[in-house]
Motif scaffolding. Structure first.
Motif, PDB file in Angstrom:
ATOM      1  N   THR A   1       2.275   8.538  -6.702  1.00 55.69           N
ATOM      2  CA  THR A   1       2.817   9.855  -6.666  1.00 55.69           C
ATOM      3  C   THR A   1       4.083  10.425  -7.534  1.00 55.69           C
ATOM      4  OG1 THR A   1       1.790  10.088  -4.278  1.00 55.69           O
ATOM      5  CG2 THR A   1       3.566  11.754  -5.069  1.00 55.69           C
TER       6      THR A   1
ATOM      7  N   LEU B   1      -1.055   3.353  -9.489  1.00 57.63           N
ATOM      8  CA  LEU B   1      -1.783   2.673  -8.232  1.00 57.63           C
ATOM      9  C   LEU B   1      -2.095   1.298  -8.509  1.00 57.63           C
ATOM     10  CD1 LEU B   1      -2.131   3.286  -5.420  1.00 57.63           C
ATOM     11  CD2 LEU B   1      -4.254   4.398  -5.826  1.00 57.63           C
TER      12      LEU B   1
ATOM     13  N   VAL C   1       0.743  -1.065  -0.016  1.00 55.97           N
ATOM     14  CA  VAL C   1      -0.048  -0.244   0.040  1.00 55.97           C
ATOM     15  C   VAL C   1       0.908   1.325   0.167  1.00 55.97           C
ATOM     16  CG1 VAL C   1      -1.656   1.460   1.388  1.00 55.97           C
ATOM     17  CG2 VAL C   1      -1.857  -1.029   1.075  1.00 55.97           C
TER      18      VAL C   1
ATOM     19  N   GLU D   1       1.440   3.997  -3.147  1.00 56.68           N
ATOM     20  CA  GLU D   1       1.088   5.394  -2.794  1.00 56.68           C
ATOM     21  C   GLU D   1       2.209   6.365  -3.352  1.00 56.68           C
ATOM     22  OE1 GLU D   1      -1.809   6.703  -2.500  1.00 56.68           O
ATOM     23  OE2 GLU D   1      -3.065   5.165  -1.939  1.00 56.68           O
TER      24      GLU D   1
ATOM     25  N   HIS E   1      -1.619   8.711 -12.029  1.00 53.23           N
ATOM     26  CA  HIS E   1      -1.746   8.214 -10.645  1.00 53.23           C
ATOM     27  C   HIS E   1      -2.409   7.152 -10.568  1.00 53.23           C
ATOM     28  CE1 HIS E   1      -3.130   8.446  -6.462  1.00 53.23           C
ATOM     29  NE2 HIS E   1      -1.922   8.904  -6.074  1.00 53.23           N
TER      30      HIS E   1
END
Length: 217
Positions: A91, A199, A83, A87, A195
């Motif tokens: 980013t 992800l 996780v 992230e 993004h």
């Protein structure tokens, strides 16, 4: 340490990691330096360095008077790490869509094309190396050294698990297709799409590894 010595240690660390992840070395078992040196046909010096590298990933514990012990890495622990990785990389992709220079974008496009050839050849080793280069382009392309340093550090910790995914049937092609979505968004300058695509890609990397780990031996 010489370049050759470092290369041997890194290769050895990868081979030991594979043996841990495929169950050859089970959680709780002791990894004796003499045994590993004999098994892999090398001296104890690269073995010792390889074990230090693996300890940094959490695959083994280095304990006083007991040496290297294979750690039990739970699904919950991996979930937390993936996780965080997702992230951070998402980013990096978002910022890369906004900040990559024309030269960096061209490098990304060329690398993506060359990785397609590796998929066609089913060259897992070369694709694995190229995959590291692929993600590194986003760490540099985001032009934020703080985020980049955090992403690189976490990637090193997850490296054995991310590399293992490519043993899953069809994973090379799926990985390349996921990369294509990320690249398309970055080249279009679509930060939100980049993004979201990155992800999703990292979450599917985790899924691929868990699927592989749950296959009966």
């Amino acid at each position: 340490m010489s370049d050759d010595g470092q290369t041997r240690a890194e290769k050895l660390a990868s081979e030991i990691a594979d043996a841990i992840l495929d169950g050859t070395f089970e959680p709780g078992s002791r990894l004796d330096e003499h045994m590993l040196a004999a098994r892999y046909g090398t001296s104890r010096t690269p073995v010792r360095e390889a074990l230090r590298q693996l300890a940094a990933t959490g695959l083994i514990d280095l304990r006083p008077r007991r040496g290297a012990i294979v750690a039990l890495v739970t699904s919950d622990q991996l979930e937390v790490l993936f996780v965080a990785m997702g992230e951070l990389e998402a980013t990096c992709a978002r910022l890369s869509a906004l900040s990559m220079t024309p030269i960096e974008r061209r490098r990304l496009e060329v690398l993506q094309d060359s990785m397609g050839e590796l998929v066609a050849q089913n060259d897992v080793a070369a694709y694995t190396a190229a995959n590291t280069s692929f993600h590194t382009l986003f760490y540099t392309g985001c032009h934020n050294p703080v985020i980049s340093e955090m992403a690189i550090g976490l990637r090193r910790r997850l490296a054995p698990f991310r590399q293992a995914q490519f043993r899953a049937v069809g994973r090379l092609a799926r990985s390349h297709a996921e990369h294509a979505v990320v690249v398309g968004a970055v080249l279009a300058g679509n930060a939100s799409a980049a993004h979201a695509a990155m992800l999703r890609h990292v979450s599917l990397v985790e899924d691929a590894f868990e699927e592989l780990r749950n296959v009966p031996a």
